[in-house]
Design an enzyme around this catalytic site. Structure first.
Site, PDB file in Angstrom:
ATOM      1  N   LYS A 161      -4.636   4.244 -41.514  1.00 23.34           N
ATOM      2  CA  LYS A 161      -4.247   2.846 -41.230  1.00 23.34           C
ATOM      3  C   LYS A 161      -5.505   2.394 -40.601  1.00 23.34           C
ATOM      4  CE  LYS A 161      -2.272   4.633 -37.058  1.00 23.34           C
ATOM      5  NZ  LYS A 161      -1.068   4.593 -35.920  1.00 23.34           N
ATOM      6  N   GLU A 219       1.017  -1.423  -0.028  1.00 23.70           N
ATOM      7  CA  GLU A 219       0.080  -0.073  -0.177  1.00 23.70           C
ATOM      8  C   GLU A 219       0.825   1.249  -0.024  1.00 23.70           C
ATOM      9  OE1 GLU A 219      -2.623  -0.341   3.334  1.00 23.70           O
ATOM     10  OE2 GLU A 219      -3.676  -1.960   2.704  1.00 23.70           O
ATOM     11  N   GLN A 276      -7.977   5.245 -23.508  1.00 24.68           N
ATOM     12  CA  GLN A 276      -9.473   4.681 -23.287  1.00 24.68           C
ATOM     13  C   GLN A 276     -10.445   5.763 -22.875  1.00 24.68           C
ATOM     14  OE1 GLN A 276      -9.287   0.954 -20.488  1.00 24.68           O
ATOM     15  NE2 GLN A 276      -6.971   1.429 -20.625  1.00 24.68           N
ATOM     16  N   ASP A 327       3.854  12.305 -33.571  1.00 18.74           N
ATOM     17  CA  ASP A 327       2.548  11.741 -32.748  1.00 18.74           C
ATOM     18  C   ASP A 327       2.626  12.277 -31.260  1.00 18.74           C
ATOM     19  OD1 ASP A 327       0.445  10.333 -32.392  1.00 18.74           O
ATOM     20  OD2 ASP A 327       1.508   8.363 -32.942  1.00 18.74           O
TER      21      ASP A 327
END
Length: 359
Positions: A239, A84, A142, A265
């Site tokens: 792509k 932890e 995401q 990028d």
């Protein structure tokens, strides 16, 4: 809080951090010349501002502190024997404006948890405001559902940071700009394009033959911005991605034959996608290929893949610390974002425009 005067502030650029962990470390800040005048820069030493660092990229935090002329705040950030995270703020921050520098890289989950616990500890210590400085924002890829029953993890992380007690976020080159909207607090999404443009102009590769290439449709705005700064042409690689971190090149749009290409990028993960794009450019008649990215994750065999590729030079920033193997990569150049972060922190503290850094 101490009175802040914006009339006397002329925010400068500064030297790049040289931490001794990269093959080449450039010294140009890439900020506008207006910001490089140091004479009128006020000292923050007597202000109620405290910088803290996490363990994800301590070298960058130390470089930011040096740029601002401030010591880092005292905090214990360790692990308990059961794994932890243990945090204890070891100085008084009551009423202070606090900036926590912690990119969510390396072990991403541990870095995020460490940031959350530090923010919570500072909030409970009665800090007046807490800004999470996250040079690299993990889970940024995401940011949307691509099929059914998938999470939007970038939104979840934003919720956690806000719930922990952060009042503002400073980050650099989010994978998707829309992630700013995931937060219900102010977000300064800085861009590294001025640093990259400044470097390549000094490098001497900017000429009528240069073409800036976006590796995918999603990066067109970034590539166009760099192309405009360099006065170069623009090309795009279209792509499809059958598996995560894998890509099949479909087509290259733009005049590239006989030219020098600069592929730009926001991040490099395994390097496979970048190198396949570079090889395609070479096959289509490009003379030389340079590459640039803000965040160099360089996971897996990325270092060897890049070393054996036809890339002439890969230019990155230090938002993420380099893996040990990558530090020996001769074709790698590292630009420091410490001056950019430092001036953004200064401008936030003095309630000045951050966008002026990019005018």
């Amino acid at each position: 809080m101490n009175d802040r005067s914006s009339s006397s502030l002329s925010t400068p650029g500064a030297r790049a951090s040289s931490r001794g962990n990269s093959p080449t470390t450039a010294s140009k800040s890439g900020l506008p010349a207006l910001l490089m005048e140091e004479a009128a820069r006020p000292s923050l030493m007597d202000e109620n501002l405290v910088l803290f660092k996490g363990t994800a990229n301590p070298g960058l935090a130390e470089a930011v502190a040096r740029h601002l002329g401030l010591p880092l705040g005292q905090a214990m950030v360790t692990r308990f024997s059961n794994g932890e995270t243990r945090v204890k703020i070891e100085e008084n921050v009551r009423g202070a404006e606090v900036f926590v520098i912690q990119p969510t890289c390396g072990n991403v989950n541990d870095s995020i948890m460490e940031l959350l616990i530090m923010v919570d500890a500072l909030s409970r210590a009665s800090a007046r405001s807490i800004c999470a400085v996250i040079p690299y924002y993990g889970y940024a890829k995401q940011e949307k559902k691509t099929s059914g029953r998938e999470p939007i993890s970038a939104k979840l992380v934003a919720n956690l940071i806000t719930t922990a007690g952060a009042d503002r976020v400073i980050t650099i080159d989010l994978h998707a700009a829309a992630i700013q909207g995931f937060f219900d607090i102010p977000v300064d999404n800085l861009v590294a394009l001025p640093l990259l443009a400044n470097y390549f102009q000094a490098r001497g590769i900017v000429n009528s033959d240069l073409v800036v290439v976006s590796p995918d449709a999603g990066g067109v705005a970034r590539a166009r911005g760099l192309a405009e700064r360099l006065g170069a042409r623009l090309a795009i690689i279209f792509k499809r991605r059958p598996e995560p971190d894998q890509a099949d090149v479909i087509e290259v749009v733009g005049e590239i034959e006989g030219r020098t290409a600069l592929v730009v990028d926001d991040m490099i993960s395994t390097g496979g996608t970048l190198v396949r794009g570079v090889e395609t450019l070479i096959e289509r008649g490009v003379k030389k290929v340079y590459a640039a990215a803000t965040h160099a994750i360089l996971a897996g065999n990325a270092t060897r893949i890049i070393e054996n590729s036809p890339i002439e030079e890969l230019v990155i920033t230090d938002t993420v610390p380099l893996p040990e193997e990558a530090r020996r990569l001769k074709k790698l150049t590292v630009l420091s974002v410490a001056p950019l972060l430092g001036e953004t922190i200064r401008r936030n503290y003095f309630n000045l425009s951050v966008s002026k850094l990019f005018d």
